[in-house]
Design an enzyme around this catalytic site. Structure first.
Site, mmCIF file in Angstrom:
data_model
loop_
_atom_site.group_PDB
_atom_site.id
_atom_site.type_symbol
_atom_site.label_atom_id
_atom_site.label_comp_id
_atom_site.label_asym_id
_atom_site.label_seq_id
_atom_site.Cartn_x
_atom_site.Cartn_y
_atom_site.Cartn_z
ATOM 1 N N HIS A 17 0.834 -1.207 0.000
ATOM 2 C CA HIS A 17 0.000 0.000 0.000
ATOM 3 C C HIS A 17 0.863 1.250 0.000
ATOM 4 O O HIS A 17 0.632 2.191 -0.762
ATOM 5 C CB HIS A 17 -0.889 0.057 1.250
ATOM 6 C CG HIS A 17 -1.936 -0.990 1.340
ATOM 7 N ND1 HIS A 17 -2.072 -1.772 2.460
ATOM 8 C CD2 HIS A 17 -2.908 -1.365 0.486
ATOM 9 C CE1 HIS A 17 -3.098 -2.588 2.288
ATOM 10 N NE2 HIS A 17 -3.608 -2.372 1.085
ATOM 11 N N LYS A 41 -16.227 -7.061 4.126
ATOM 12 C CA LYS A 41 -15.435 -7.258 5.336
ATOM 13 C C LYS A 41 -16.087 -6.670 6.579
ATOM 14 O O LYS A 41 -15.499 -6.710 7.651
ATOM 15 C CB LYS A 41 -14.054 -6.613 5.157
ATOM 16 C CG LYS A 41 -13.252 -7.168 4.006
ATOM 17 C CD LYS A 41 -11.953 -6.410 3.854
ATOM 18 C CE LYS A 41 -11.179 -6.843 2.635
ATOM 19 N NZ LYS A 41 -9.961 -6.039 2.456
ATOM 20 N N ARG A 92 -2.069 -6.146 -7.750
ATOM 21 C CA ARG A 92 -1.095 -7.198 -7.477
ATOM 22 C C ARG A 92 -1.123 -8.276 -8.545
ATOM 23 O O ARG A 92 -0.106 -8.760 -8.978
ATOM 24 C CB ARG A 92 -1.373 -7.858 -6.119
ATOM 25 C CG ARG A 92 -1.073 -6.981 -4.951
ATOM 26 C CD ARG A 92 -1.528 -7.636 -3.701
ATOM 27 N NE ARG A 92 -2.986 -7.791 -3.800
ATOM 28 C CZ ARG A 92 -3.766 -8.229 -2.841
ATOM 29 N NH1 ARG A 92 -3.252 -8.604 -1.708
ATOM 30 N NH2 ARG A 92 -5.062 -8.313 -2.999
ATOM 31 N N SER A 130 -3.170 -7.379 3.266
ATOM 32 C CA SER A 130 -3.444 -7.148 4.688
ATOM 33 C C SER A 130 -3.861 -8.435 5.372
ATOM 34 O O SER A 130 -3.473 -8.705 6.510
ATOM 35 C CB SER A 130 -4.547 -6.095 4.843
ATOM 36 O OG SER A 130 -4.098 -4.848 4.380
#
Length: 162
Positions: A17, A41, A92, A130
């Site tokens: 990040h 989430k 990514r 994360s």
């Protein structure tokens, strides 16, 4: 003055990040890192929004043109409210692209002035997320290479307490 938003849940911020934020800060006069809630989430965050924002502030303190905000709503609405038309997203892998591309189309549908800029992450961060940091840290593994030095202790202490 050119401005951009770097949105994400950042639970917690990782070196991946930070790399994207730092690179965005070189492309734009001002970058607003926005801690957002991901509806997928909800209820499963390790850090509160305020804690995540503070971890980002500590991590980006060396970047003079980066600020941090918190928003719980549609990114397109936030961008309109702040009069910012650029969104920077890190990628990514191909799976990131599919998700982020879909979101960029939806955002553009809601506000045709919004442009999304995709920055591929550096090779050393391609595996980093994360959730991986949380998993390794919660199980007692060393995450210091995966998170900014300025906040590694804060994250390690929280994850060990879980």
């Amino acid at each position: 003055m050119s401005k951009a938003i770097c949105p994400g849940s950042f639970d917690p911020i990782t070196n991946g990040h930070l790399d994207v934020i730092e690179r965005a800060s070189k492309l734009f006069d001002e970058v607003v890192v926005v801690v957002m809630s991901n509806y997928k989430k909800k209820g499963s965050y390790t850090f509160t929004e305020e804690e995540r924002a503070e971890l980002i502030r500590k991590s980006t303190a060396f970047l003079g043109n980066v600020t941090v905000d918190i928003y719980d709503g549609l990114l397109a609405k936030y961008a309109q409210e702040k009069e910012i038309t650029n969104i920077v997203k890190g990628l990514r892998a191909v799976t990131d692209f599919e998700d982020e591309f879909q979101q960029s189309i939806a955002n553009r549908h809601m506000d045709q002035n919004l442009e999304t800029i995709f920055l591929p992450c550096r090779e050393e961060n391609m595996f980093l997320s994360s959730s991986l940091v949380r998993q390794i840290g919660t199980m007692g593994g060393d995450i210091s290479a995966f998170v900014p030095d300025s906040i590694a202790t804060d994250i390690i202490c929280r994850l060990k307490a879980k």
